[in-house]
Design an enzyme around this catalytic site. Sequence first.
Site, PDB file in Angstrom:
ATOM      1  N   HIS A 181      17.465 -72.786  17.454  1.00 31.73           N
ATOM      2  CA  HIS A 181      16.436 -73.631  18.053  1.00 31.73           C
ATOM      3  C   HIS A 181      15.076 -73.090  17.633  1.00 31.73           C
ATOM      4  O   HIS A 181      14.895 -71.869  17.497  1.00 31.73           O
ATOM      5  CB  HIS A 181      16.502 -73.613  19.583  1.00 31.73           C
ATOM      6  CG  HIS A 181      17.800 -74.068  20.148  1.00 31.73           C
ATOM      7  ND1 HIS A 181      18.360 -75.288  19.855  1.00 31.73           N
ATOM      8  CD2 HIS A 181      18.664 -73.455  21.007  1.00 31.73           C
ATOM      9  CE1 HIS A 181      19.504 -75.412  20.506  1.00 31.73           C
ATOM     10  NE2 HIS A 181      19.709 -74.312  21.208  1.00 31.73           N
ATOM     11  N   GLY A 212      26.078 -79.375  22.575  1.00 26.20           N
ATOM     12  CA  GLY A 212      26.959 -78.407  23.213  1.00 26.20           C
ATOM     13  C   GLY A 212      26.617 -78.319  24.687  1.00 26.20           C
ATOM     14  O   GLY A 212      25.480 -78.010  25.044  1.00 26.20           O
ATOM     15  N   PHE A 271      21.583 -81.037  23.940  1.00 28.21           N
ATOM     16  CA  PHE A 271      21.485 -81.405  22.522  1.00 28.21           C
ATOM     17  C   PHE A 271      20.217 -80.827  21.907  1.00 28.21           C
ATOM     18  O   PHE A 271      19.262 -80.464  22.606  1.00 28.21           O
ATOM     19  CB  PHE A 271      21.497 -82.928  22.354  1.00 28.21           C
ATOM     20  CG  PHE A 271      20.300 -83.635  22.930  1.00 28.21           C
ATOM     21  CD1 PHE A 271      19.145 -83.814  22.182  1.00 28.21           C
ATOM     22  CD2 PHE A 271      20.324 -84.127  24.229  1.00 28.21           C
ATOM     23  CE1 PHE A 271      18.037 -84.463  22.716  1.00 28.21           C
ATOM     24  CE2 PHE A 271      19.222 -84.772  24.776  1.00 28.21           C
ATOM     25  CZ  PHE A 271      18.074 -84.941  24.013  1.00 28.21           C
ATOM     26  N   CYS A 324      26.772 -73.812  13.624  1.00 24.70           N
ATOM     27  CA  CYS A 324      27.951 -74.319  14.338  1.00 24.70           C
ATOM     28  C   CYS A 324      29.253 -73.794  13.745  1.00 24.70           C
ATOM     29  O   CYS A 324      30.331 -74.321  14.040  1.00 24.70           O
ATOM     30  CB  CYS A 324      27.949 -75.843  14.386  1.00 24.70           C
ATOM     31  SG  CYS A 324      26.457 -76.522  15.138  1.00 24.70           S
TER      32      CYS A 324
END
EC number: 2.3.1.181
Length: 217
Positions: free
Chosen positions: A82, A141, A153, A170
């Site tokens: 992120h 997730g 999300f 991922c």
Amino acid sequence: MEFLVEDLGLVPYGEAWAYQKRVHREVVAGNRPPTLLLLEHPRVITLGRKATGENLLFPESWYRENGFELYWVERGGDVTYHGPGQLVGYPIFPVGREVRRFLRQIEEAIVRVAAGYGISAYPTPGYAGVWVGEDKLCAIGVAVKEGVSFHGFALNVNTDLNDFTVIVPCGLKGKGVTSLEKLLGRKVPMEEAKARVVAAFAEVFGLRPVEGSVHEA
């Protein structure tokens, strides 16, 4: 029925994680309606329930020394990134036992957002998230506790995609990542993306959005 939308701005991951838990307790207790938290994070790597650390390309200490926070969390999935320019959404909604349906609804909302930009995005069987070809546009997730969801999300709007190169996103070798900016060839105003996400959630979940309270640390 309605859902509360709280726009938190740029929030460090640990602070947002603690706030999620607080909101989750309030929704579980029936003291607030379903709530969608919208925010961005400073650069951070998170590892979900499926993660073992093998999809980190460097020792954990390397990330912290190079400007990334790192957290092991209770959401589904493996490792993801992120950072600024990425729209993160934490829908804290009562879902009961309908977790798969809830995930499909999040996917459908993001598909509609992409379609609004003329982008053909779609879920891929066997893989979480929303994709454009072999590239993931939005990671998903969630966790569910006491019948209420948290986590959510991460939609790449104007994300620096180079930051994904320090992990196997991922845990999917051979798959890439993309963003609205990359697909459109221009920056997308974050406030515009937020508004479109809220509208899509309202349509898919059949709820009326209400602006929430201002976040305080």
